[in-house]
Scaffold this active site. Sequence first.
Site, PDB file in Angstrom:
ATOM      1  N   HIS A   7     -53.090 -15.973   0.558  1.00 15.40           N
ATOM      2  CA  HIS A   7     -52.481 -15.244   1.690  1.00 15.40           C
ATOM      3  C   HIS A   7     -51.914 -13.905   1.208  1.00 15.40           C
ATOM      4  O   HIS A   7     -50.777 -13.827   0.717  1.00 15.40           O
ATOM      5  CB  HIS A   7     -51.389 -16.115   2.315  1.00 15.40           C
ATOM      6  CG  HIS A   7     -50.845 -15.592   3.614  1.00 15.40           C
ATOM      7  ND1 HIS A   7     -50.703 -16.365   4.750  1.00 15.40           N
ATOM      8  CD2 HIS A   7     -50.413 -14.360   3.979  1.00 15.40           C
ATOM      9  CE1 HIS A   7     -50.200 -15.642   5.732  1.00 15.40           C
ATOM     10  NE2 HIS A   7     -50.012 -14.404   5.282  1.00 15.40           N
ATOM     11  N   GLU A 195     -43.372 -19.537  11.434  1.00 13.78           N
ATOM     12  CA  GLU A 195     -42.744 -18.609  10.470  1.00 13.78           C
ATOM     13  C   GLU A 195     -41.352 -18.255  11.018  1.00 13.78           C
ATOM     14  O   GLU A 195     -40.344 -18.651  10.449  1.00 13.78           O
ATOM     15  CB  GLU A 195     -43.631 -17.362  10.332  1.00 13.78           C
ATOM     16  CG  GLU A 195     -43.092 -16.307   9.377  1.00 13.78           C
ATOM     17  CD  GLU A 195     -43.958 -15.049   9.352  1.00 13.78           C
ATOM     18  OE1 GLU A 195     -44.801 -14.860  10.260  1.00 13.78           O
ATOM     19  OE2 GLU A 195     -43.777 -14.232   8.422  1.00 13.78           O
TER      20      GLU A 195
HETATM   21  N1  HPA Z   1     -46.286 -12.602   9.843  1.00 14.48           N
HETATM   22  C1  HPA Z   1     -47.047 -12.176  10.849  1.00 14.48           C
HETATM   23  N2  HPA Z   1     -47.860 -11.154  10.729  1.00 14.48           N
HETATM   24  C2  HPA Z   1     -47.950 -10.543   9.550  1.00 14.48           C
HETATM   25  C3  HPA Z   1     -47.196 -10.947   8.481  1.00 14.48           C
HETATM   26  C4  HPA Z   1     -46.315 -12.025   8.629  1.00 14.48           C
HETATM   27  O1  HPA Z   1     -45.592 -12.454   7.717  1.00 14.48           O
HETATM   28  N3  HPA Z   1     -47.499 -10.126   7.450  1.00 14.48           N
HETATM   29  C5  HPA Z   1     -48.426  -9.262   7.903  1.00 14.48           C
HETATM   30  N4  HPA Z   1     -48.710  -9.508   9.181  1.00 14.48           N
HETATM   31 ZN    ZN Z   2     -49.097 -12.943   6.442  1.00 12.02          ZN
END
Ligand code: HPA
Ligand code: ZN
Length: 317
Positions: A7, A195
């Site tokens: 990732h 997240e």
């Molecule tokens: N979350 C969502 N979109 C993203 C992220 C992330 O951590 N990093 C780059 N695009």
């Molecule tokens: Zn990401």
Amino acid sequence: MLTTELHRHLDASLRPDTLAELIRAQGVHPTLRTTEDIKEKFWITKPMGSLKEVLDCFVLFQKVLTTETILERVARETIEDVAREGIKTVELRYSPSFVSEYSQLDWRLALGAIERGISMGSKATGVQARLICIISRDYGSNTADKTVDFAVAHKESFVALDLAGNEVDYPNPIFAGALRRARDAGFSITVHSGEATGPETVWQAIDELGAQRIGHGIHSIKDPELVKRLVRDRIHLEVCPTSNVNTRSVASWGEHPLRRLFDAGVRVSINTDDPGIFGVGLDEEVARAKKAFGFSEPELATINSMAFEDLFKVREI
Ligand code: HPA
Ligand code: ZN
């Protein structure tokens, strides 16, 4: 040392000196002019208010990624950086819609430039790299459909599709149709989910979007049934600890659930997410994870094996 990374956003992996040089050449920022400016004023090295606040900083990458030559260079340099961090196999991801939003560069030409850069970097370093195509949530469902069409038309270039961006305002159900078409075309799926959002969004990513891997997914820890499901179905969480702390998706390193997820038997990897904004490579990320979670070398070897085993397979076309 970890030798596989799953990732890492290519379009958020610019070196600080490259970013400063591109800003100067294109006059796109009034005060960020030197490598030191980037490190001191642009890099996010402490917790921000939210993920959204962090994502808003990405516009600077869009403003400098304007030509094929630049994309080729950034891709080549990313592979060189990855090699220096000890990585042998990497999945890089980028969003065609994000990259071309400012430049209006043809998506196909942008992809060609990125592939040339990766190929040059791989020849020089021996790093094996594959590309994941990102659907950017923030551009809505029409652009999502266009991104799936693009990936299908360039099947040989991508091992999977991803969904990234602001999950709070652009939730998973909006993208069910686009991802169904991606799956029907034979693509593997990873989804940034859980997240800055709760476990219910990870359930959606698995059950409604068909995700085999989840970007972050850290809030799964709050739902024991979900943790059981992740273990049972070997659904892999691509965890990015520094990113999670600095987007304030978790309150602190001490509260990050990576150790608990690992101990529960969830398949996990350690990743950098956006080195061009968090200023951290995988070697440093691992050093931080060792310190925060007390991972032993055998445990890190297990994590490395899980990443390698859960690489997306290159499909027969
Ligand atoms: N979350 C969502 N979109 C993203 C992220 C992330 O951590 N990093 C780059 N695009
Ligand atoms: Zn990401």
